[in-house]
Design a protein around this motif. Structure first.
Motif, PDB file in Angstrom:
ATOM      1  N   ASN A   1      -7.193   2.116  -4.902  1.00 45.52           N
ATOM      2  CA  ASN A   1      -7.677   2.181  -3.318  1.00 45.52           C
ATOM      3  C   ASN A   1      -6.736   3.326  -2.831  1.00 45.52           C
ATOM      4  O   ASN A   1      -7.427   3.974  -2.026  1.00 45.52           O
ATOM      5  CB  ASN A   1      -7.309   0.942  -2.870  1.00 45.52           C
ATOM      6  N   ALA A   2      -5.390   3.477  -3.376  1.00 43.06           N
ATOM      7  CA  ALA A   2      -4.487   4.561  -2.909  1.00 43.06           C
ATOM      8  C   ALA A   2      -5.085   5.841  -3.334  1.00 43.06           C
ATOM      9  O   ALA A   2      -4.958   6.805  -2.555  1.00 43.06           O
ATOM     10  CB  ALA A   2      -3.340   4.262  -3.568  1.00 43.06           C
TER      11      ALA A   2
ATOM     12  N   TYR B   1      -5.444  -1.850  -6.709  1.00 45.78           N
ATOM     13  CA  TYR B   1      -4.561  -1.349  -5.836  1.00 45.78           C
ATOM     14  C   TYR B   1      -4.294   0.027  -5.796  1.00 45.78           C
ATOM     15  O   TYR B   1      -4.149   0.981  -4.805  1.00 45.78           O
ATOM     16  CB  TYR B   1      -3.087  -2.116  -5.593  1.00 45.78           C
TER      17      TYR B   1
ATOM     18  N   TYR C   1      -2.881   2.409   5.029  1.00 43.93           N
ATOM     19  CA  TYR C   1      -2.332   3.839   4.362  1.00 43.93           C
ATOM     20  C   TYR C   1      -1.891   4.614   5.289  1.00 43.93           C
ATOM     21  O   TYR C   1      -1.020   5.632   5.212  1.00 43.93           O
ATOM     22  CB  TYR C   1      -3.735   4.447   3.435  1.00 43.93           C
TER      23      TYR C   1
ATOM     24  N   ALA D   1       1.295   3.900   6.521  1.00 46.31           N
ATOM     25  CA  ALA D   1       2.393   4.137   5.410  1.00 46.31           C
ATOM     26  C   ALA D   1       2.524   5.664   5.801  1.00 46.31           C
ATOM     27  O   ALA D   1       4.095   5.898   5.470  1.00 46.31           O
ATOM     28  CB  ALA D   1       1.791   3.955   4.186  1.00 46.31           C
ATOM     29  N   GLU D   2       1.939   6.358   6.196  1.00 43.15           N
ATOM     30  CA  GLU D   2       2.333   8.022   6.191  1.00 43.15           C
ATOM     31  C   GLU D   2       2.898   8.325   7.506  1.00 43.15           C
ATOM     32  O   GLU D   2       3.745   9.198   7.629  1.00 43.15           O
ATOM     33  CB  GLU D   2       1.331   8.715   5.923  1.00 43.15           C
TER      34      GLU D   2
ATOM     35  N   SER E   1      -9.185   6.109  10.786  1.00 38.48           N
ATOM     36  CA  SER E   1      -9.626   5.365   9.804  1.00 38.48           C
ATOM     37  C   SER E   1     -11.216   5.574   9.789  1.00 38.48           C
ATOM     38  O   SER E   1     -12.228   5.675   8.694  1.00 38.48           O
ATOM     39  CB  SER E   1      -9.277   3.893   9.845  1.00 38.48           C
TER      40      SER E   1
ATOM     41  N   ASN F   1       0.891  -1.126   0.045  1.00 42.27           N
ATOM     42  CA  ASN F   1       0.098   0.084  -0.063  1.00 42.27           C
ATOM     43  C   ASN F   1       0.890   1.193  -0.066  1.00 42.27           C
ATOM     44  O   ASN F   1       0.558   2.249  -0.523  1.00 42.27           O
ATOM     45  CB  ASN F   1      -0.848  -0.089   1.209  1.00 42.27           C
ATOM     46  N   THR F   2       2.096   1.158   0.662  1.00 42.27           N
ATOM     47  CA  THR F   2       2.883   2.264   0.652  1.00 42.27           C
ATOM     48  C   THR F   2       3.381   2.597  -0.726  1.00 42.27           C
ATOM     49  O   THR F   2       3.568   3.790  -1.056  1.00 42.27           O
ATOM     50  CB  THR F   2       4.144   2.011   1.666  1.00 42.27           C
TER      51      THR F   2
ATOM     52  N   MET G   1      -8.603   2.201   5.825  1.00 47.13           N
ATOM     53  CA  MET G   1      -7.389   3.009   5.528  1.00 47.13           C
ATOM     54  C   MET G   1      -6.421   2.971   6.584  1.00 47.13           C
ATOM     55  O   MET G   1      -5.473   3.799   6.508  1.00 47.13           O
ATOM     56  CB  MET G   1      -8.066   4.579   5.798  1.00 47.13           C
TER      57      MET G   1
ATOM     58  N   TYR H   1      -7.773   6.858  -0.961  1.00 51.93           N
ATOM     59  CA  TYR H   1      -7.214   7.250   0.399  1.00 51.93           C
ATOM     60  C   TYR H   1      -6.992   8.787   0.248  1.00 51.93           C
ATOM     61  O   TYR H   1      -7.317   9.575   1.180  1.00 51.93           O
ATOM     62  CB  TYR H   1      -5.928   6.371   0.773  1.00 51.93           C
TER      63      TYR H   1
ATOM     64  N   LEU I   1       0.814   3.968  -2.913  1.00 47.14           N
ATOM     65  CA  LEU I   1       0.430   5.601  -2.414  1.00 47.14           C
ATOM     66  C   LEU I   1       1.522   6.528  -2.620  1.00 47.14           C
ATOM     67  O   LEU I   1       1.213   7.563  -3.287  1.00 47.14           O
ATOM     68  CB  LEU I   1       0.435   5.298  -0.609  1.00 47.14           C
TER      69      LEU I   1
END
Length: 305
Positions: free
Chosen positions: A279-280, A276, A217, A220-221, A234, A156-157, A214, A283, A160
């Motif tokens: 989905n990013a 994928y 994600y 990931a941030e 989320s 996911n990172t 979420m 977000y 993103l």
């Protein structure tokens, strides 16, 4: 307010901009999440019992043949030796009846013993199967918690970051390099809560799945987020958006069905990385980092005035 068309368009654009990297990462995530090993049990577990039954049957055949031979010999003796009285024949008949009754008792005892052995073997097999099942379940849980979930978050990172620049395949290892324990803990509780909610007639589990959507994600941030912060944020982002996200997922159903007819080839090279990447984009749209086309047009109108 985001639109499904806009989110899918952005997801497709960024997927095509870094096509082969997206395909490779999506394939890795699909294999890790859906590819499971198959363990075949021993098919010859009951062959020993079957062979013992065959031996018993063979023994019965041999005894029946010997009985017929004995009967034939006794019959020949009776015809040749006519001077013997009937008392001896009665005794021989009694002896034969006694021997047959004792042999029948022995055969029933042997069958009971065989039944006892088969039950014991069955219980042993069931016990071994239960232990093996528990071991495999524990291995699957460890595999999912400590490897699949961190790699899922790393994937996911990748997607993103791919929306801002061309990501590198090394982004898939993001969780292992940034507060690994915290990420493992939060994703473990996410899965645990989903399992518990799914026990309530499945529907609540599906709803919570969209509520927790979420979390990877967010980590990931900010991999240093606490569990409470990740779940709360989320939930806030998905409030009023669950149905729209569900419709977004349904919009890929045609691609998924088409992938089935291509034996999954279309999924590998197009559908999975497309999903994928979308989905990013979802977000980012919910977070507000990427305004949709209507907002861009409205801002241009304000500037022109």
């Amino acid at each position: 307010m985001w639109s499904r068309k806009d989110v899918k368009r952005k997801g497709k654009e960024r997927f095509k901009a870094n096509y082969w990297m997206c395909v490779v990462v999506a394939l890795i995530l699909t294999v890790l999440a859906g590819g499971t090993g198959a363990f075949s049990g021993g098919r010859g577990a009951s062959t020993g019992f079957q062979r013992s039954q065959e031996v018993v049957q063979d023994g019965k055949k041999h005894t029946s043949i010997s009985d017929t031979l004995k009967k034939g010999v006794i019959g020949e003796g009776n015809t040749s030796d006519s001077s013997k009285d009937t008392g001896k024949s009665d005794n021989s008949v009694n002896n034969r009846s006694g021997s047959t009754s004792s042999s029948s008792v022995n055969s029933t005892e042997k069958s009971d013993d065989n039944n006892g052995i088969s039950k014991g073997a069955l219980l042993a097999i069931l016990g071994i199967a239960g232990i093996v099942g528990l071991i495999l379940t524990a291995i699957a849980i460890v595999w999912d918690v400590f490897l699949v979930n961190p790699l899922e978050m790393g994937g996911n990172t990748f997607f993103l970051k791919n929306h801002s620049t061309d990501s590198k395949i090394g982004n898939i290892l993001f969780a292992f390099e940034n507060n690994y324990k915290n990420i493992v803990k939060i994703l473990f509780f996410r899965d645990l809560y989903l399992v518990l909610w799914t026990f309530l007639f499945i529907i609540p589990g599906i709803i919570k799945g969209y509520e927790y959507r979420m979390i990877p994600y967010l980590l990931a941030e900010n991999p240093n987020m606490t569990k409470e912060e990740a779940f709360a944020e989320s939930k806030r982002m998905m409030t009023g958006q669950k149905w729209n996200a569900f419709v977004l997922d349904l919009s890929f159903m045609g691609w998924i069905l088409l992938s089935i007819f291509t034996c999954g080839i279309l999924s590998i090279f197009y559908v999975n990385p497309y999903i994928y990447s979308t989905n990013a984009a979802l977000y980012l749209a919910l977070k507000g980092d990427e305004p949709n086309e209507e907002e861009v047009f409205y801002q241009k109108e304000i500037v022109s005035q």
